[in-house]
Scaffold this active site. Structure first.
Site, PDB file in Angstrom:
ATOM      1  N   CYS A  53       0.828  -1.203   0.000  1.00  0.00           N
ATOM      2  CA  CYS A  53       0.000   0.000   0.000  1.00  0.00           C
ATOM      3  C   CYS A  53       0.873   1.269   0.000  1.00  0.00           C
ATOM      4  CB  CYS A  53      -0.999  -0.024   1.142  1.00  0.00           C
ATOM      5  SG  CYS A  53      -2.418   1.015   0.792  1.00  0.00           S
TER       6      CYS A  53
ATOM      7  N   HIS B 175      -3.612  -4.776   0.191  1.00  0.00           N
ATOM      8  CA  HIS B 175      -2.943  -5.389   1.354  1.00  0.00           C
ATOM      9  C   HIS B 175      -3.011  -6.913   1.233  1.00  0.00           C
ATOM     10  CE1 HIS B 175      -2.449  -1.776   3.906  1.00  0.00           C
ATOM     11  NE2 HIS B 175      -3.490  -1.343   3.221  1.00  0.00           N
TER      12      HIS B 175
ATOM     13  N   GLU C  99      -1.500  -9.051   2.818  1.00  0.00           N
ATOM     14  CA  GLU C  99      -1.381  -9.720   4.123  1.00  0.00           C
ATOM     15  C   GLU C  99      -2.733 -10.154   4.691  1.00  0.00           C
ATOM     16  OE1 GLU C  99      -0.692  -6.522   3.483  1.00  0.00           O
ATOM     17  OE2 GLU C  99      -1.213  -5.188   5.150  1.00  0.00           O
TER      18      GLU C  99
HETATM   19  N1  GLN Z   1      -1.836   6.679   2.949  1.00  0.00           N
HETATM   20  C1  GLN Z   1      -2.023   5.952   1.733  1.00  0.00           C
HETATM   21  C2  GLN Z   1      -3.412   6.155   1.151  1.00  0.00           C
HETATM   22  O1  GLN Z   1      -4.328   6.501   1.863  1.00  0.00           O
HETATM   23  C3  GLN Z   1      -1.733   4.481   1.919  1.00  0.00           C
HETATM   24  C4  GLN Z   1      -2.713   3.801   2.808  1.00  0.00           C
HETATM   25  C5  GLN Z   1      -2.224   2.483   3.364  1.00  0.00           C
HETATM   26  O2  GLN Z   1      -1.024   2.211   3.367  1.00  0.00           O
HETATM   27  N2  GLN Z   1      -3.136   1.667   3.867  1.00  0.00           N
HETATM   28  O3  GLN Z   1      -3.628   5.946  -0.009  1.00  0.00           O
END
Ligand code: GLN
Length: 561
Positions: free
Chosen positions: A403, A534, A536
């Site tokens: 992410c 994600h 994970e």
């Molecule tokens: N801050 C970033 C976004 O909102 C990544 C979010 C995250 O890593 N879950 O897009």
């Protein structure tokens, strides 16, 4: 990834069974893992099990809670932002859960108040009791029906005696009155061994049971958590003073590896005890999944080598304990892929801010076999992370970005390969000339109107993979579904330039507009890949995640060099 099929077998003549898991004495002694392990041993006997987590908070979901205080926000397929225990249930049971499986005080009250406004109570005075517990019961039944469950395990957050969980216990008591054999109570208690006394003490457990009794509930089983195994003397005492059959007191000493716990419970005969006491008819032996579980557990004890993996983030004033809770799914995902590849992962948390203060210290990364940058928000530590990614790219160290870790990978590439020196994300610097990562169109209004709870791009979305890419070689398929939690995305205005400069967007949304995976080809780098999603959240002991496995395999290669 193979999903567990819902088997429609009718092994149970009687109605669904409900097992409430409550905590006594102190929190943080593994109630969630105990509830997950009970689920595991019952589904190993071919029962269809679903699990519910009750969080006594007013928050509607866990998305608005600070992960360093409350633990990881675990995202479900349907986009619900839930407690980390939901992740434990999914991993132990190997099932996908949904919104119906997660309940907070806020959710319960919200629906009661909405029903009242809709005149659904037919002019009655709506009262805390019974209307709140009745809504709790309705939600438990909804989760049961959605999963077509034969057994529902309900973990009540907090410990007995707390004001916050009283109405949930009242719901449980009401269910028990109507269905004596069908409702069962497990108390996960704690037995301290004071260092100066040197003896395991049962008194706090006795008080906890009496406190639960005051809610009209008698526990059927006590899971006795302690540093050491329980001896017969302690079992006799708990049995005598808490009114519990001695055979229903389960010793649960500390373990290094939570995946041993279902096997330890079975050494104490726990699934037999539950099935007999609740009149559950099921297969007498364990099934194929139980064998696969035992095989996985064996792999966690029989690795041949270790891997040193750095997890780099903006860590600040947090101890290791809270960090490992905030990134629980990442740690577990690494373990599944590592152990099943024959290695034990040794994870080191590294604060990216160290590299901002002392740029030369970046060289210490050469001692790691691989680097992970997990998800995150905000500007703190970002410059340090970008330095780390540059170091991993230039020194051929396997890098896996999750992410934020993917967004920063793209920024690093734009800065150092495309030479867009002020490349940035709007999240960090909205005034930058080259906004490589921009706010998603539909997120702008949400932020302006401060509609912040549950409003990110959340949950499972499909992505299409590029033939021959690292991602596709790992997944061995060209269509995937993964879980998301973000507001920003790769700015398409820079996509062509980035691709011309060698970066491959190997995963994109079905309409091609959204970049889901960025990578360097395996001819250019051993592993340099980031995901907008994600991965994970979908890694399981019985089905390790293909991208984590590909990353671990490249770390093993990197180490042997
Ligand atoms: N801050 C970033 C976004 O909102 C990544 C979010 C995250 O890593 N879950 O897009």
């Amino acid at each position: 990834m193979p999903k567990k099929e819902v088997k429609i077998t009718k092994k149970i003549e009687s109605k669904c069974k409900y097992i409430f898991v409550v905590g006594g004495v102190i929190s943080g002694v593994g109630k969630g893992v105990a509830a997950s392990s009970i689920g595991r041993i019952l589904s190993d006997r071919d029962l269809r099990v679903t699990s519910i987590k009750i969080d006594p908070y007013i928050n509607i979901d866990a998305g608005t809670m600070n992960p360093t205080e409350h633990g990881e926000v675990f995202v479900l397929d349907d986009g619900d932002e839930t407690d980390q225990d939901m992740g434990n249930y999914e991993r132990f049971l190997d099932v996908d859960l949904e919104r119906a499986n997660y309940m907070t005080t806020g959710r319960v009250y919200e629906s009661v108040i909405r029903k009242e406004r809709n005149l659904e109570y037919n002019g009655k005075c709506v009262e805390v009791v019974p209307h709140i517990p009745l809504e709790v019961i309705r939600r438990i039944e909804e989760a049961r029906d959605k999963a077509n469950a034969e057994v529902v395990i309900i973990e009540v957050g907090g410990t007995v005696g707390e004001y916050q969980n009283m109405l949930f216990l009242e719901a449980a008591r009401m269910m028990k009155i109507k269905n004596d054999k069908g409702v069962f109570f497990v108390m996960v208690s704690y037995l301290p061994i004071p260092s100066k006394v040197g003896e395991m003490k049962t008194k706090p457990t006795q008080y906890a049971v009496r406190t639960l009794n005051a809610s009209g509930i008698q526990p059927d089983i006590i899971i006795a958590r302690s540093q050491l195994p329980l001896d017969d003397r302690r079992k006799e005492k708990i049995s005598m003073f808490c009114n519990i059959n001695q055979g229903h007191i389960i010793s649960a000493p500390d373990v290094d590896n939570i995946y041993d716990i279902p096997l330890n419970f079975e050494k104490e005969g726990l699934s037999n005890i539950i099935c007999e006491a609740m009149d559950i008819k099921c297969i007498s032996n364990t099934n194929e999944d139980a064998k696969r579980w035992a095989k996985f557990v064996k792999s966690t004890h029989s690795y041949k080598d270790t891997l040193n993996i750095a997890i780099v983030g903006k860590y600040f004033n947090t101890g290791d304990f809270t960090l490992s809770d905030s990134y629980l799914s990442v740690i577990e995902a690494v373990k599944y892929s590592a152990y099943t590849s024959g290695v034990k992962p040794i994870l080191t948390w590294i604060s990216s801010m160290d590299f901002e203060k002392d740029p030369k210290s970046i060289n210490k990364l050469s001692g790691y076999d691989g680097i992970i940058v997990p998800g995150g928000f905000g500007e703190r530590g970002v410059e340090g992370i970008i330095k780390v990614i540059e170091y991993a790219r230039e020194n051929n160290i396997p890098y896996f970005g999750l992410c934020y870790g993917m967004q920063l990978l793209v920024i690093e590439y734009a800065r150092n390969v495309l030479k867009l020196k002020d490349a940035n994300t709007r999240e960090v610097n909205p005034n930058a000339k080259s906004i490589i990562i921009d706010i998603m169109e539909d997120q702008k209004e949400k932020i302006e109107k401060k509609k912040l709870g549950g409003s990110m791009r959340l949950g499972a979305y499909i992505a299409h993979l590029k033939k021959g890419s690292v991602a596709m070689k790992a997944y061995k398929t060209d269509v995937i579904s993964e879980r998301h939690r973000h507001r920003y995305e790769v700015n398409n205005a820079y996509r062509e330039a980035l691709e011309k400069a060698g970066l491959v967007f190997s995963g994109v949304s079905p309409d091609g507009k959204l970049c889901e995976i960025a990578e360097l080809p395996d001819t250019k780098h051993p592993f340099f890949l980031g995901t907008q999603f994600h991965p994970e959240f979908k890694a399981r002991p019985l089905s390790p995640h293909p991208l984590f496995t590909a990353f671990i395999k490249s770390c093993i290669k990197n180490k042997s060099k």
